[in-house]
Structure formats: C-alpha cells, structure tokens
Scaffold this active site. Sequence first.
Site, PDB file in Angstrom:
ATOM      1  N   LYS A 181       0.890  -1.176   0.000  1.00 24.33           N
ATOM      2  CA  LYS A 181       0.000   0.000   0.000  1.00 24.33           C
ATOM      3  C   LYS A 181       0.917   1.212   0.000  1.00 24.33           C
ATOM      4  O   LYS A 181       1.607   1.494   0.975  1.00 24.33           O
ATOM      5  CB  LYS A 181      -0.874  -0.026   1.259  1.00 24.33           C
ATOM      6  CG  LYS A 181      -2.232   0.614   1.123  1.00 24.33           C
ATOM      7  CD  LYS A 181      -2.235   2.101   0.900  1.00 24.33           C
ATOM      8  CE  LYS A 181      -2.156   2.929   2.154  1.00 24.33           C
ATOM      9  NZ  LYS A 181      -1.950   4.360   1.856  1.00 24.33           N
ATOM     10  N   GLY A 234       4.918   3.572   9.944  1.00 27.15           N
ATOM     11  CA  GLY A 234       4.143   4.804  10.046  1.00 27.15           C
ATOM     12  C   GLY A 234       4.044   5.235  11.496  1.00 27.15           C
ATOM     13  O   GLY A 234       4.892   4.875  12.327  1.00 27.15           O
ATOM     14  N   GLY A 239      -0.082   2.348  14.011  1.00 29.11           N
ATOM     15  CA  GLY A 239       0.524   1.036  14.273  1.00 29.11           C
ATOM     16  C   GLY A 239      -0.269   0.249  15.306  1.00 29.11           C
ATOM     17  O   GLY A 239      -0.483  -0.961  15.170  1.00 29.11           O
ATOM     18  N   GLU A 257       7.056  -0.614  12.435  1.00 25.39           N
ATOM     19  CA  GLU A 257       8.170   0.364  12.480  1.00 25.39           C
ATOM     20  C   GLU A 257       7.510   1.717  12.696  1.00 25.39           C
ATOM     21  O   GLU A 257       6.878   2.253  11.782  1.00 25.39           O
ATOM     22  CB  GLU A 257       8.939   0.367  11.150  1.00 25.39           C
ATOM     23  CG  GLU A 257       9.639  -0.925  10.824  1.00 25.39           C
ATOM     24  CD  GLU A 257      10.955  -1.101  11.562  1.00 25.39           C
ATOM     25  OE1 GLU A 257      11.320  -0.225  12.361  1.00 25.39           O
ATOM     26  OE2 GLU A 257      11.603  -2.126  11.333  1.00 25.39           O
ATOM     27  N   CYS A 291      11.952   9.258  10.909  1.00 28.17           N
ATOM     28  CA  CYS A 291      11.502   8.644  12.162  1.00 28.17           C
ATOM     29  C   CYS A 291      12.586   8.626  13.237  1.00 28.17           C
ATOM     30  O   CYS A 291      12.308   8.797  14.417  1.00 28.17           O
ATOM     31  CB  CYS A 291      11.026   7.224  11.890  1.00 28.17           C
ATOM     32  SG  CYS A 291      12.228   6.278  10.923  1.00 28.17           S
ATOM     33  N   GLU A 392       6.481  13.324  19.052  1.00 32.60           N
ATOM     34  CA  GLU A 392       7.153  13.380  17.756  1.00 32.60           C
ATOM     35  C   GLU A 392       6.550  14.520  16.938  1.00 32.60           C
ATOM     36  O   GLU A 392       5.348  14.533  16.668  1.00 32.60           O
ATOM     37  CB  GLU A 392       6.953  12.045  17.019  1.00 32.60           C
ATOM     38  CG  GLU A 392       7.705  11.983  15.713  1.00 32.60           C
ATOM     39  CD  GLU A 392       7.439  10.700  14.947  1.00 32.60           C
ATOM     40  OE1 GLU A 392       6.267  10.315  14.794  1.00 32.60           O
ATOM     41  OE2 GLU A 392       8.423  10.092  14.475  1.00 32.60           O
TER      42      GLU A 392
HETATM   43  P1  NAD Z   1       0.758   7.345   9.022  1.00 33.67           P
HETATM   44  O1  NAD Z   1       0.721   6.387  10.155  1.00 33.67           O
HETATM   45  O2  NAD Z   1      -0.277   8.399   8.971  1.00 33.67           O
HETATM   46  O3  NAD Z   1       0.659   6.582   7.620  1.00 33.67           O
HETATM   47  C1  NAD Z   1       1.553   5.537   7.259  1.00 33.67           C
HETATM   48  C2  NAD Z   1       0.877   4.670   6.212  1.00 33.67           C
HETATM   49  O4  NAD Z   1      -0.273   4.065   6.805  1.00 33.67           O
HETATM   50  C3  NAD Z   1       0.368   5.413   4.971  1.00 33.67           C
HETATM   51  O5  NAD Z   1       0.495   4.579   3.833  1.00 33.67           O
HETATM   52  C4  NAD Z   1      -1.104   5.634   5.298  1.00 33.67           C
HETATM   53  O6  NAD Z   1      -1.902   5.776   4.137  1.00 33.67           O
HETATM   54  C5  NAD Z   1      -1.439   4.358   6.056  1.00 33.67           C
HETATM   55  N1  NAD Z   1      -2.551   4.493   7.008  1.00 33.67           N
HETATM   56  C6  NAD Z   1      -3.012   5.617   7.609  1.00 33.67           C
HETATM   57  N2  NAD Z   1      -4.050   5.312   8.421  1.00 33.67           N
HETATM   58  C7  NAD Z   1      -4.227   3.981   8.346  1.00 33.67           C
HETATM   59  C8  NAD Z   1      -5.138   3.061   8.968  1.00 33.67           C
HETATM   60  N3  NAD Z   1      -6.061   3.460   9.822  1.00 33.67           N
HETATM   61  N4  NAD Z   1      -5.015   1.749   8.667  1.00 33.67           N
HETATM   62  C9  NAD Z   1      -4.055   1.306   7.806  1.00 33.67           C
HETATM   63  N5  NAD Z   1      -3.187   2.125   7.184  1.00 33.67           N
HETATM   64  C10 NAD Z   1      -3.260   3.445   7.453  1.00 33.67           C
HETATM   65  O7  NAD Z   1       2.231   7.958   9.003  1.00 33.67           O
HETATM   66  P2  NAD Z   1       2.851   9.018   8.009  1.00 33.67           P
HETATM   67  O8  NAD Z   1       2.376  10.365   8.380  1.00 33.67           O
HETATM   68  O9  NAD Z   1       2.680   8.562   6.590  1.00 33.67           O
HETATM   69  O10 NAD Z   1       4.411   8.860   8.336  1.00 33.67           O
HETATM   70  C11 NAD Z   1       5.011   9.475   9.406  1.00 33.67           C
HETATM   71  C12 NAD Z   1       5.141   8.522  10.583  1.00 33.67           C
HETATM   72  O11 NAD Z   1       5.825   7.355  10.165  1.00 33.67           O
HETATM   73  C13 NAD Z   1       5.974   9.103  11.702  1.00 33.67           C
HETATM   74  O12 NAD Z   1       5.377   8.776  12.930  1.00 33.67           O
HETATM   75  C14 NAD Z   1       7.303   8.398  11.551  1.00 33.67           C
HETATM   76  O13 NAD Z   1       8.068   8.335  12.726  1.00 33.67           O
HETATM   77  C15 NAD Z   1       6.872   7.053  11.100  1.00 33.67           C
HETATM   78  N6  NAD Z   1       7.965   6.370  10.404  1.00 33.67           N
HETATM   79  C16 NAD Z   1       8.564   5.322  11.040  1.00 33.67           C
HETATM   80  C17 NAD Z   1       9.638   4.677  10.423  1.00 33.67           C
HETATM   81  C18 NAD Z   1      10.348   3.527  11.083  1.00 33.67           C
HETATM   82  O14 NAD Z   1      11.065   2.813  10.402  1.00 33.67           O
HETATM   83  N7  NAD Z   1      10.188   3.310  12.376  1.00 33.67           N
HETATM   84  C19 NAD Z   1      10.085   5.104   9.175  1.00 33.67           C
HETATM   85  C20 NAD Z   1       9.436   6.178   8.572  1.00 33.67           C
HETATM   86  C21 NAD Z   1       8.367   6.794   9.194  1.00 33.67           C
END
Ligand code: NAD
Length: 501
Positions: A181, A234, A239, A257, A291, A392
């Site tokens: 996705k 994300g 998560g 992650e 992240c 964050e």
């Molecule tokens: P997000 O959680 O909003 O979205 C991440 C992904 O999940 C996107 O593809 C989004 O469309 C999808 N998503 C959103 N809501 C969902 C739901 N209810 N069910 C299933 N999927 C859903 O995060 P973001 O704003 O895209 O990214 C930033 C976040 O990601 C920050 O918190 C960052 O720390 C984290 N991040 C972590 C790592 C790691 O390796 N630990 C790496 C990069 C980013």
Amino acid sequence: MNEKKYLLYIDGEFREGAKKESFPVINPADESIVGLAATGMVEDAEAAVQAAKRAFYSGAWSSFDAKQRSAVLMNIAEKMTERQSKLADLIIKESGSTIFKAKAEVALAIGTIVYYAELIRTPYMYEPVIPGAGERTNSYDFVQRDPIGVCVGIVPWNFPLSLGMWKISPALAAGNTIVIKAPTEAPLVLLELAKIVHEAGLPSGVLNIIAGSGRVIGEYMAQHADVDKISFTGSTVVGKRILALSAASNLKITTLELGGKSANIILEDADIAAAIDGSLFATMLHSGQICESGTRLLVPESRYEEILTGLVTRGKNIRVGDPHKADTGMGPVISKKQKEKIEAYIQTGIKEGARLILGAEGLTGPEYEKGFWVSPTIFADVHNAMTIAREEIFGPVLSVIPYQTEDEALRIANDSIYGLGGGVWSKDKGHAVEVAKKMRTGTVWINSYHVLTPAAPFGGYKQSGLGREMGVQGLMAYTQSKHIHVDLGNNNAFRYKWLLK
Ligand code: NAD
C-alpha cells in the site's frame, strides 16, 4: 487535465481502480500537480490480496529455488539502477526531498534488494541437523525456513521507495508474495517501480502495488483473513490500530516500524564543531521528517553556551528552498496539514517556556509563496517534560536539553515512550560505546547520524515498534521455521508398546 496518470499494479496488470477515480499528487515545494494516481478501493485491495494468494499457492514463486529468486531480484536491481535518475526525480517532486536525500534513498533501495538477493544464496535457510533424539533412535531432526505466505506492506511518504524496498526485498527473497500500500501523499515512485518489476520477469501476482486511503484499504487488508503477515511503517497511533485489527482477525505475524523522539548526546569531551554540524544533520535532514531524527539534543552544561552559539551560527547556513537546486539543504514539509501541525508544536514550545533561538524570523520571499515551508527551528532550555521533548513533531525542530552528569543524560535519553535512534558524540570512542550500550533504543550512531546499511537490523524499542527490518533478522521476519523429524528405520516400537499393549 494533462497530468500523467499512474495505474495500480495488480496480478501483473496495470489497472484503473474499481471506481475509475484518481487523485492528484501535489509537489510540496510549489503545489503543482506531479501526476495522478489511480484510487484503489476495497475491491482493488481484495483483487490484490487474491492475486497474491493465487500466486503464492501456485508455487510460481515460492517453489523457485533461492538461485532463481536471486536472479530475478538482481534483474530488478539492475533495472532500478538504469532508471535511478527518474526514481530520484519522482521522490524529489512528490515528497519535497533534496537531491542528496533522494539519491541516498534510491541507493539504499537498490542496496537493499541486492543485499537480500545475495543473502539467499548463502546457506541461511538450512540450520544444522539437531543431534539428540536422532542419535538414540536412528532418526534425525532438521529445521527448515518456509515463507509465511501472503504479506501486506504499508509504507509512509517520507521514504516511500526505500521503505517499500525494505518490505518487498526480504518478502520476495524468502518466497512470499506481497501487496504494497503506497503512501497517499507520495505514491508515484512505488507505482513507477511496478513498471520496473513488471519488465524484470516477476511472475504475475507475486508483487502488487496499490494506492489509496490508508483508513479504507489499509484497514481492509489489516483485517483480511487471507493475509498471513503485515508489515507497517508509520505513526505509532496507526501502528496500534494495525496490531488490534491483526489480533481481532486472524492473528497475522505483525511487524511495526513506528515513531521516535531520539536523543542525541554530546559528551563533554566531544569535538564540538563536528558535533554541532552532526546534530543539525541529525535533525534537519529531510526537514526533520525522519523517524529516527535526533530531535532531543542533550548538551553538557559546561559547554552549553558554546554549543548553542554554534548551533545558531551553523543553523543559519541551512539553505531552505527548491529541492531541485544543488545548493538547497532543506526542502519543504510534505503538506499544509503537516506544516500547521509543526507550527502548533512551535507555539506550544514557546508557551511552555522553551527559548526559541533559531527560526522565529520565518521564511519570506517569492520562493516561499507557494508550497509548505518551515524554517529550521531550535529551542534552548528545553526540559524533558515539555511537550516538544515528549511528542514526535516530524518537522525541523530541535529541542536542546542541558544536563549536568552523564548519568543524568542517560536518564533523560531513556525517559521517552520511544526508542528508535540516537547518537553519542565523544573523542573517546570506547567510552561512547559504553554510553551507547546503556541507551534503550534500536540504533545508536557514534560521531555520526542517519547512516544505515541493509546488513544491520533496524527497528524500535518500546513504542517505536515491534520486530526488525533489514539484516538477517529482516529476512527471518518473512519466514517461519518448521521442525521436521525423520525416522530412518522402524524405531517406534518402544513408544507404541505403551499404547498398544
Ligand atoms: P501514518 O501512520 O499516517 O501513515 C503511514 C501509512 O499508513 C500510509 O500509507 C497511510 O496511508 C497508512 N494508514 C493511515 N491510516 C491507516 C489506517 N487506519 N489503517 C491502515 N493504514 C493506514 O504515518 P505518516 O504520516 O505517513 O508517516 C510518518 C510517521 O511514520 C511518523 O510517525 C514516523 O516516525 C513514522 N515512520 C517510522 C519509520 C520507522 O522505520 N520506524 C520510518 C518512517 C516513518
């Protein structure tokens, strides 16, 4: 509209979404439309999962031996290398990455697939025959690593290609099939990758890439009974939702992650000039939207003023602007919503008593009239209980926290719900390693920051995640082990006699 449209990739075909709708992908530097992405709906997610399921059970990929799988993965890597400029350009346009970050991301993505293509040609899958029962009864026992089955990977926008490849590469290397996705804000580079994969000869349905709402298609797949494993990258809040949906449906093997609030510790004996530049790099790279960014900078009181002065002087050198320009150090943030969220955190920092030492003047001029801009921001006199030290922000905001003793620095560093990255700056590397060992976090850089290798595991302690990606562990995370016992003669009579008198 003349914008280029990127289609979903399902079962080896490029398709419109079920409702034939599409959504614009916005360049965060100037708000122009980079391209259109077909909107994936629940029907498309279902088609992708079923395609992955058929492909898995057909054995078209899972029954390939490691050598055959490795050859296809290397072919994908070669085609990615041929088109690396195009991939980097899309990353710059759709996520506001600088040239440096985009090129590094493409290199990491290619390095990852090459690493796993090579790893599966070593005897990683074969654990030694287990002695014991076998010796006594003329039998033997061995453990085999099997693929898990149908996997789903959900990817965020900040590193769409490389984080996508962190899931695709080990999943395919181990013989699984997968549905990716793509992130809503930056889906195009992964949809472009689908074209490369298609040409590289991967059997249909083995890799499917769809775009659309996380809440709609992400949640649908997180609770799908035919999905055996989900790997999510994300925010921590989403998560937790993924884990709940996974548990409430079929208890998928789940890797998370998540977010971070990493501590970067400058020790008293550090090379201060190097530590200052390194700490700015740790926070401001990709406008702080990483992240594991080192967003809490722990500074010894004995060198506090000297370090603050250095941070401001060097921080003023960061050139914010068009990410396509070679002299740009920091591009925009991803969206208006993200900009507003970051600005609200800056206001909270001021209200809670932190001292703003860089960033107050803001960004003015024609370059910043369109797009989503936040200037590099540094707060001094931050206390670890303040909101800007606990949550964050995911923006270019550095919180500088003074400490008196090394023990206090470690207490502050570990006082967080997160544990993803971290740094230690010291001339005494042996001592820095001792400090690193006491940090409750998944990665620590010494006299450096943000340097990753596909060969080392990446992931979080505490609420930064569950499980690891990358390295050998990252491959194991896409396998399950099976114990097989083989009787080499008729050795069971002594067991049966207890039952069968
Ligand atoms: P997000 O959680 O909003 O979205 C991440 C992904 O999940 C996107 O593809 C989004 O469309 C999808 N998503 C959103 N809501 C969902 C739901 N209810 N069910 C299933 N999927 C859903 O995060 P973001 O704003 O895209 O990214 C930033 C976040 O990601 C920050 O918190 C960052 O720390 C984290 N991040 C972590 C790592 C790691 O390796 N630990 C790496 C990069 C980013």
